[in-house]
Motif scaffolding. Structure first.
Motif: not given
Ligand code: ADP
Length: 546
Positions: A191, A236, A308-310, A329-330, A332-334, A364, A422, A437, A526, A528
């Motif tokens: 994004s 996504h 995807g976020s915390a 709890h997982a 990752g990133m694109t 995480q 991150d 981040r 996405t 967040k």
């Molecule tokens: P976008 O933010 O553009 O949707 P991504 O889906 O690739 O792109 O986002 C990746 C970012 O999302 C990671 O670098 C991290 O900052 C955040 N993220 C993903 N999973 C978690 C998690 N479980 N806890 C905290 N942050 C997370």
């Protein structure tokens, strides 16, 4: 001396050929855009993917061509995943929640030759079509009965074709071609919170290796005994590999289509005896609200992957204690296909109290084999894995991007490592914890304050629905944190009460300088929290302490 084992390429179509052979009658269930339930099994999905491969070739799609999709999670999108990559072309899954200008940018940048889209997106595609310079074929993912009339909405889309009609013209006699496993298979744009979205180009090899990693017991723990509902969209980051990894193990798949509200997700989970689901915290918030409001329980759901976020500890507690669902709890990133770490417990943690276990799960997670991690300081020097020191997180491995489509943004790597953007700690057991981040971390008096930690405390308050913490300019300290929070419906809560709730939970200098209650918080495409939008909104905000 080289080993003497066969060097067969790792190809995506091997997954569906395998599932057809070994799990031919295992179901793929979809709730369609129209609201009906569609069901078939891997054998038929494979037959239809072969028909679709022929239909694509009949449209003139060749190896390396890019084909775009604007679609929900459903069986036709699944067929496109396999058919497009299977003929050596590249599927570009576009996030329909992006701004229309961004969608047009992505499609033009990818040079998609065809666009497949769900009924929901007819008005969007109508509006966008004049800007989509490279698309020769528009294919509506539906049957003849649902096609718009020439004069109706969608009638103005040039060269509009019907998915089922294209399929009907073909038969399933088709042998998947074999080619180099490093061939590009899928393209997903991040994004990009600043600047234009950048394209991450997965290969067949990276996709298969990532699917193996995803299926592992300490990752998503997938098997032929599971029924999996991916709430995370197929646009996504490949729905976190589920369309591939479930096929690899022969798990039943349940696709929710656009029906992502708490009630719909709950009903589908119950009806289809779902055992595992995966999605971002925002979606789970809706589901938990529905459960609480209707006093419902799950009868089959066993575990849920949240990332995807915390994932706030309060959410882990609710799932595990109130509903008996284990949370993974997982993170990752694109750019990482997207899985990097997943939080499951080790044997030695089995005897910990529930609260201590939850503290481990709130991190995480541990790296999956295939993802190497390190944390470094500002100078790039390695930091110890002591669970205390935090630094920039870098990763390396066969399913991590080495660059972006068309070299956009230059070489992102630092000495062969990918900087995630991150900031994290890693403890001696290998559990990584994101503190922020790098662009969201709050810099106060030369020290860093973790916005995620402060958010987790706020949402643990029973009257708080959702909260975001951002840094606000401060004349003396550079930045100070404020909490922007949404109250739960019908709950009363004052600024002072929320600040009091922080006492004893954090270092004194981490105490937020202010609390602002709002009706809702901005989210990205996405799902967040959009801190960028929030910071923009609060740019003229005056701190009471300034
Ligand atoms: P976008 O933010 O553009 O949707 P991504 O889906 O690739 O792109 O986002 C990746 C970012 O999302 C990671 O670098 C991290 O900052 C955040 N993220 C993903 N999973 C978690 C998690 N479980 N806890 C905290 N942050 C997370």
């Amino acid at each position: 001396m080289h080993g003497l084992m066969m060097d067969t390429p790792l190809l995506i179509t091997d997954l569906i050929r395998f599932a057809d052979r070994n799990h031919g009658d295992t179901e793929i269930v979809s709730k369609t855009v129209e609201g009906e339930i569609h069901r078939y099994a891997y054998r038929e999905a494979h037959a239809r993917a072969r028909r679709l491969a022929k239909a694509l070739q009949a449209l003139g799609v060749k190896a390396s061509d890019r084909v775009g999709t604007l679609a929900w999670n459903g069986y036709r999108h699944y067929e496109l995943y396999y058919a497009i990559s299977g003929i050596g072309a590249v599927i570009n899954t576009i996030n329909p929640r992006l701004f229309p200008e961004q969608i047009a940018y992505i499609s033009n940048h990818a040079e998609n030759t065809a666009l497949f889209f769900d009924l929901t997106f007819v008005p969007l595609v109508e509006k966008l079509a004049p800007q989509l310079k490279t698309i020769r074929h528009y294919v509506l993912m539906t049957d003849r009965a649902h096609m718009p009339a020439r004069s109706a909405p969608g009638g103005s889309i040039p060269n509009l074709q019907c998915y089922e009609e294209l399929m009907a013209k073909q038969d399933e006699r088709f042998d998947w071609p074999s080619f180099d496993e490093r061939t590009a298979a899928a393209l997903c744009y991040t994004s990009g919170t600043t600047g234009n979205p950048k394209g991450v180009l997965y290969s067949h090899r990276s996709t298969i290796l990532h699917a193996y990693g995803a299926a592992l017991p300490d990752a998503l723990d997938l098997s032929a005994r599971d029924a999996v509902l991916p709430v995370v969209p197929m646009f996504h980051a490949n729905a976190w590999s589920l369309p591939y990894a479930c096929t690899m193990v022969g798990a039943k798949m349940v696709f929710p289509g656009p029906h992502l509200d708490g009630k719909s997700v709950y009903e589908l989970i119950e009806q289809e005896k779902v055992t595992l689901s995966a999605g971002v915290p925002t979606v789970w918030l809706m589901l938990l609200q529905h459960l609480a409001a209707t006093k419902s329980k799950f009868s089959t759901l066993d575990r849920t992957v949240i990332g995807g976020s915390a994932c706030p500890p309060a959410m882990i507690r609710a799932f595990q204690e109130d509903y008996g669902v284990t949370v993974f709890h997982a993170w990752g990133m694109t750019e990482m296909s997207p899985l990097g770490t997943v939080g499951s417990l080790k044997a030695k943690q089995a005897t910990l109290s529930k609260e201590e276990q939850r503290a481990v799960q709130a991190k995480q997670g541990r790296g999956i084999f295939g993802v190497e991690m390190k944390i470094v300081d500002e100078e790039g020097k390695d930091l110890p894995w002591d669970g205390k020191r935090f630094g920039n997180l870098l990763v390396k491995g066969p399913w991590i991007a080495s660059g972006y489509m068309k070299g956009e943004g230059g070489n992102p790597l630092k000495d062969g490592w990918f900087p995630t953007g991150d900031v994290a700690t890693i403890d001696p057991d290998g559990y990584m914890q994101i503190t922020d981040r790098s662009k969201d971390v709050i810099k106060s008096g030369g020290e860093w304050i973790s916005s995620i930690d402060l958010e987790n405390i706020a949402v643990a308050h029973p009257a708080v629905q959702e909260a975001a913490v951002i840094g606000i300019r401060h004349p003396k300290w550079d930045e100070r944190p404020i909490v922007v929070a949404v109250k739960k419906a019908g709950q009363a809560l004052s600024r002072e009460e929320l600040l009091k709730f922080y006492e004893g939970k954090i270092a004194k200098w981490w105490m937020p300088d202010d609390v602002v209650f709002v009706e809702e918080l901005p989210h990205t495409a996405t799902g967040k929290l959009s801190k960028l939008t929030l910071r923009e909104k609060f740019k003229d905000y005056r701190l009471p302490t300034a």
